[in-house]
Structures are given as structure tokens and as C-alpha cells.
Design an enzyme around this catalytic site. Structure first.
Site, short mmCIF file in Angstrom:
data_model
loop_
_atom_site.label_atom_id
_atom_site.label_comp_id
_atom_site.label_asym_id
_atom_site.label_seq_id
_atom_site.Cartn_x
_atom_site.Cartn_y
_atom_site.Cartn_z
N GLY A 59 0.70 -1.31 0.01
CA GLY A 59 -0.22 -0.03 0.00
C GLY A 59 0.84 1.30 0.06
O GLY A 59 0.29 2.25 0.59
N GLU A 87 5.56 6.94 -9.33
CA GLU A 87 4.23 6.37 -9.07
C GLU A 87 3.73 7.34 -7.73
O GLU A 87 2.68 7.85 -7.81
CB GLU A 87 4.12 4.89 -8.52
CG GLU A 87 4.38 4.12 -9.88
CD GLU A 87 4.18 2.56 -9.48
OE1 GLU A 87 2.94 2.39 -8.68
OE2 GLU A 87 4.97 1.62 -9.74
N HIS A 142 -0.83 1.63 -13.15
CA HIS A 142 0.06 0.56 -13.75
C HIS A 142 1.44 0.74 -13.80
O HIS A 142 1.76 1.97 -14.38
CB HIS A 142 -0.62 0.17 -14.94
CG HIS A 142 -0.09 -1.17 -15.67
ND1 HIS A 142 -0.54 -2.32 -14.97
CD2 HIS A 142 0.61 -1.27 -16.76
CE1 HIS A 142 0.17 -3.19 -15.72
NE2 HIS A 142 0.93 -2.62 -16.79
N ARG A 197 -6.68 -7.59 -8.73
CA ARG A 197 -7.63 -8.55 -9.33
C ARG A 197 -8.00 -8.11 -10.37
O ARG A 197 -8.32 -6.96 -10.59
CB ARG A 197 -9.08 -8.42 -8.24
CG ARG A 197 -8.66 -8.75 -6.98
CD ARG A 197 -8.36 -10.01 -6.44
NE ARG A 197 -9.29 -10.96 -7.05
CZ ARG A 197 -9.36 -12.28 -7.12
NH1 ARG A 197 -8.37 -12.93 -6.97
NH2 ARG A 197 -10.50 -13.16 -7.86
N ILE A 198 -8.56 -9.08 -11.34
CA ILE A 198 -9.36 -8.71 -12.52
C ILE A 198 -10.90 -8.39 -12.32
O ILE A 198 -11.44 -9.00 -11.29
CB ILE A 198 -9.16 -9.92 -13.41
CG1 ILE A 198 -7.83 -10.47 -13.78
CG2 ILE A 198 -10.09 -9.67 -14.58
CD1 ILE A 198 -6.98 -10.03 -15.07
N ARG A 248 -15.86 -14.64 -9.74
CA ARG A 248 -15.32 -13.24 -9.90
C ARG A 248 -16.88 -12.25 -9.65
O ARG A 248 -16.70 -11.40 -9.04
CB ARG A 248 -14.82 -12.72 -11.03
CG ARG A 248 -13.40 -13.26 -11.33
CD ARG A 248 -12.77 -12.51 -12.48
NE ARG A 248 -11.73 -13.49 -12.83
CZ ARG A 248 -10.53 -13.20 -12.23
NH1 ARG A 248 -10.44 -12.50 -11.12
NH2 ARG A 248 -9.51 -14.14 -12.37
N GLU A 307 -11.83 -3.22 -20.25
CA GLU A 307 -10.44 -3.89 -20.79
C GLU A 307 -9.40 -3.59 -19.92
O GLU A 307 -9.05 -2.52 -19.50
CB GLU A 307 -10.25 -3.31 -22.22
CG GLU A 307 -9.12 -4.23 -22.98
CD GLU A 307 -9.14 -3.58 -24.37
OE1 GLU A 307 -8.13 -4.05 -25.05
OE2 GLU A 307 -9.70 -2.57 -24.65
C1 GAR Z 1 2.64 -0.62 -7.54
O1 GAR Z 1 4.06 -0.84 -8.34
C2 GAR Z 1 1.41 -0.61 -8.73
O2 GAR Z 1 1.86 0.20 -9.81
C3 GAR Z 1 1.38 -1.96 -8.90
O3 GAR Z 1 1.50 -2.62 -7.83
C4 GAR Z 1 2.22 -1.96 -6.94
C5 GAR Z 1 1.77 -1.83 -5.60
O4 GAR Z 1 2.68 -1.23 -4.62
N1 GAR Z 1 0.06 -2.15 -9.59
C6 GAR Z 1 -0.17 -3.15 -10.57
O5 GAR Z 1 0.79 -3.90 -11.11
C7 GAR Z 1 -1.71 -3.41 -11.06
N2 GAR Z 1 -1.61 -4.06 -12.26
P1 GAR Z 1 1.90 -0.58 -3.46
O6 GAR Z 1 1.13 -1.86 -2.76
O7 GAR Z 1 3.26 -0.15 -2.53
O8 GAR Z 1 1.31 0.63 -3.81
#
Ligand code: GAR
Length: 210
Positions: free
Chosen positions: A12, A174, A109, A91-92, A65, A143
Site C-alpha cells: 500500500g 508512481e 499501472h 484483481r481482474i 468473480r 479492458e
Molecule cells: C505498484 O507498483 C503498482 O503500480 C502495481 O503494484 C504495485 C503496488 O505497490 N500495480 C499493478 O501492477 C496493477 N496491475 P503498493 O502496494 O506499494 O502501492
């Protein structure tokens, strides 16, 4: 005041960056809840310590799902959010769920979309010999890893990088772009033209780190 509900699956750190920026910068927003599909998600503790409501909807308890997404939506809607923020929520999602939150659900992402949707983005970028990498904040559609791009952050790929070092560099960007994008939503600063989103005053929707 916009109400935000943040969904996580793990540590998180993006959620943490958003919670901290929201408080420090005085956004017109409040984090109403942090919800995880995993009871052991590290980020739940941070949220609880900040006095934020937390909830767990464990996907393992549901047969399919559709059932999981229905319960997740019920819990989310209990917090009456204006925006649902997927922050490492792995999750999808079903089309019914994404339609329910159309134009009010964001995701981050760890790639420069539309390249490298799905998993193992950093490994795949390195295999392809990419010279830059990055992350994308986008609205969620049915999508996977598509939908209007709100902001992208770009970092260099450096000699000797492996997936771990590249992931760490991308994560720094990020933590800059996701709070920015959520803040813009909270400020009603995002304007739609067709299927594209721009900032009302033309603020830069990319961040380039060297
Ligand atoms: C982050 O790098 C985020 O971009 C990625 O998971 C990580 C979560 O880190 N998300 C995905 O890959 C979604 N497809 P965090 O729990 O420390 O924020």
C-alpha cells in the site's frame, strides 16, 4: 469534499502517498476507507493507525468473480465514494463492476501504457531493451489496463538494472503522479473530450525524472 475509497492488495505504498498528500496539501477530499482483498495486506495497518476505516473482502471466500465483485461493490458503496482508487489492487474486475464506477475509478499501472499491460512489466521492459520505463494513471474500463490516461511518469532504464532496481525507480515516480492525478479529480480539474482526459488549465500530464 470528495470521498475517496482506496483499494489495495499489499504493502500500500501508493495508498500511503495519497493519504499523506491529501492531508499535507489540504485537498478538497477525504479518504473514507481503505479496502483490501487480502486480510494480511500491510497497508491496512497504516490506514488504521491514521484513523481511516478499513475493510477486508477476501476473494478466496467467493466462488466466482461476479460474487466477489458484488460484495466488494456493496462494501465500497457503504462508504459512498466519489472516486474509487485502485492502488496495487491485484484483481481482474468484471465488466459490471467497471461499468458501475465508470469515470470514477482510477488505477495505477507500472508501465508506460499501452505497452506491457498485465503482470511482470519490468521484466518485459528489460527483455525488450527499453531505454525508458514508467507508470500510468488511468481511468478503469472493462479492458485490462486500458482507459483514459490521466498522467504518466517516465524514468530512465539504467545500465545494470534488474527488475527490482527498475521497479524501485518506477515506484518513486508512481508516488508523485498518483497523488497528483487523484488531487486533480478531487478538484474537478479533469475535463473529458470523447474518451480522453485533460487538465482544465493545461497542467502537464507527464513527469520526466532523470
Ligand atoms: C505498484 O507498483 C503498482 O503500480 C502495481 O503494484 C504495485 C503496488 O505497490 N500495480 C499493478 O501492477 C496493477 N496491475 P503498493 O502496494 O506499494 O502501492
Amino acid at each position: 469534499m470528495k470521498r475517496l475509497v482506496i483499494l489495495i492488495s499489499g504493502r500500500g505504498s501508493n495508498m500511503e502517498a495519497i493519504v499523506k498528500a491529501c492531508a499535507a496539501e489540504g485537498w478538497p477530499a477525504t479518504v473514507a476507507a481503505v479496502i483490501s482483498n487480502r486480510p494480511d495486506a500491510g497497508g491496512l495497518q497504516f490506514a488504521a493507525e491514521r484513523g481511516i476505516a478499513t475493510a477486508v473482502v477476501d476473494h478466496k471466500a467467493y466462488a466466482n468473480r461476479e460474487d466477489f465483485d458484488a460484495e466488494l461493490a456493496r462494501v465500497i458503496d457503504g462508504f459512498a465514494p466519489d472516486l474509487v482508487v485502485l492502488a496495487g489492487f491485484m484483481r481482474i474486475l468484471t465488466p459490471g463492476f467497471t461499468a458501475r464506477y465508470a469515470r470514477r475509478m482510477l488505477n495505477i499501472h507500472p508501465s508506460l501504457l499501452p505497452a506491457f499491460t498485465g503482470l511482470h512489466t519490468h521484466e518485459r521492459a528489460l527483455e525488450m531493451g527499453c531505454k525508458v520505463a514508467g507508470a500510468t494513471v488511468h481511468f478503469v474500463t472493462a479492458e485490462l489496463d486500458h482507459g483514459a490516461i490521466v498522467m504518466q511518469g517516465v524514468v530512465p532504464v539504467k545500465p545494470g538494472d534488474d527488475a527490482k532496481s527498475l521497479a524501485a525507480r518506477v515506484l518513486t515516480v508512481e508516488h508523485r503522479i498518483y497523488p497528483q492525478a487523484v488531487r486533480w479529480f478531487a478538484e474537478d480539474a479533469l475535463i473529458w473530450t470523447g474518451e480522453c482526459v485533460a487538465h482544465r488549465d493545461g497542467a502537464a500530464q507527464q513527469l520526466l525524472l532523470s
